[in-house]
Design a protein around this motif. Structure first.
Motif, PDB file in Angstrom:
ATOM      1  N   ALA A 132      16.709  43.869  69.075  1.00  0.00           N
ATOM      2  CA  ALA A 132      16.099  43.074  70.139  1.00  0.00           C
ATOM      3  C   ALA A 132      14.776  42.487  69.654  1.00  0.00           C
ATOM      4  O   ALA A 132      14.141  43.029  68.756  1.00  0.00           O
ATOM      5  N   GLY A 133      14.411  41.369  70.237  1.00  0.00           N
ATOM      6  CA  GLY A 133      13.128  40.775  69.903  1.00  0.00           C
ATOM      7  C   GLY A 133      13.215  39.279  69.703  1.00  0.00           C
ATOM      8  O   GLY A 133      14.269  38.677  69.887  1.00  0.00           O
ATOM      9  N   GLU A 134      12.088  38.723  69.320  1.00  0.00           N
ATOM     10  CA  GLU A 134      12.021  37.289  69.125  1.00  0.00           C
ATOM     11  C   GLU A 134      12.050  36.985  67.628  1.00  0.00           C
ATOM     12  O   GLU A 134      11.297  37.560  66.855  1.00  0.00           O
ATOM     13  N   PHE A 135      12.962  36.129  67.241  1.00  0.00           N
ATOM     14  CA  PHE A 135      13.101  35.794  65.825  1.00  0.00           C
ATOM     15  C   PHE A 135      12.824  34.313  65.610  1.00  0.00           C
ATOM     16  O   PHE A 135      13.354  33.458  66.317  1.00  0.00           O
ATOM     17  N   LEU A 136      12.019  34.054  64.627  1.00  0.00           N
ATOM     18  CA  LEU A 136      11.663  32.686  64.311  1.00  0.00           C
ATOM     19  C   LEU A 136      12.686  32.113  63.325  1.00  0.00           C
ATOM     20  O   LEU A 136      13.037  32.756  62.342  1.00  0.00           O
ATOM     21  N   VAL A 137      13.181  30.928  63.629  1.00  0.00           N
ATOM     22  CA  VAL A 137      14.049  30.224  62.690  1.00  0.00           C
ATOM     23  C   VAL A 137      13.192  29.164  62.010  1.00  0.00           C
ATOM     24  O   VAL A 137      12.574  28.341  62.688  1.00  0.00           O
TER      25      VAL A 137
END
Ligand code: CUA
Length: 158
Positions: A132-137
């Motif tokens: 879970a979490g925020e992933f930067l592309v």
């Protein structure tokens, strides 16, 4: 110039080996139009917006496939569509991406997703989003003046 007989033989042998080597490398690398495994599907880069599935970028639930969702990305200078997307935690997702103009990268920071997007080709990667979490592309191929501004966000949520 006088050349020793053995020198000539070895020189010929050496050049012969080089020719054989280069031929083997050249032929096997491009045999049957080989391409990196992630770029087998082709697409007309000028018709990306009207070509499935790129006419609807974003996350889509799918049935009867080995994966649960398809996450469609369209890259262009200097952005990704979608710019932000939510993915449910634990989902098995096939990421499908292409570019409308030049070569762009598609690197999902903190994961092993790292694709090169080439105009005319579709890049795919299937994975399970189990963190879970925020992933930067981010774009990791230099694509012009706005290269460093090019990013998207994938939020993996419970
Ligand atoms: Cu797109 Cu660098």
């Amino acid at each position: 110039m006088h050349m020793h007989k053995f020198e000539k033989i070895w020189l010929t042998f050496g050049i012969g080996c080089l020719v054989v080597f280069l031929t083997v490398v050249g032929v096997s690398a491009f045999y049957l139009g080989n391409k990196p495994a992630s770029c087998l599907t082709t697409i007309n880069p000028e018709k990306v917006d009207t070509t499935k599935p790129f006419d609807k970028p974003g996350l889509h639930k799918v049935e009867g496939k080995e994966w649960d969702y398809e996450l469609v990305f369209v890259a262009s200078a200097f952005s990704y569509n979608p710019a932000k997307v939510e993915v449910p935690l634990g989902a098995k997702v096939k990421v499908i991406a292409t570019t409308k103009d030049v070569v762009h990268g598609f690197e999902m920071a903190g994961t092993n997703i790292n694709m090169m997007l080439e105009p005319g080709y579709v890049s795919e990667y299937t994975t399970t989003f189990d963190k879970a979490g925020e992933f930067l592309v981010v774009c990791n191929e230099y694509c012009g003046t706005g290269h460093h501004l090019m990013f998207s966000k994938i939020e993996v949520v419970k």
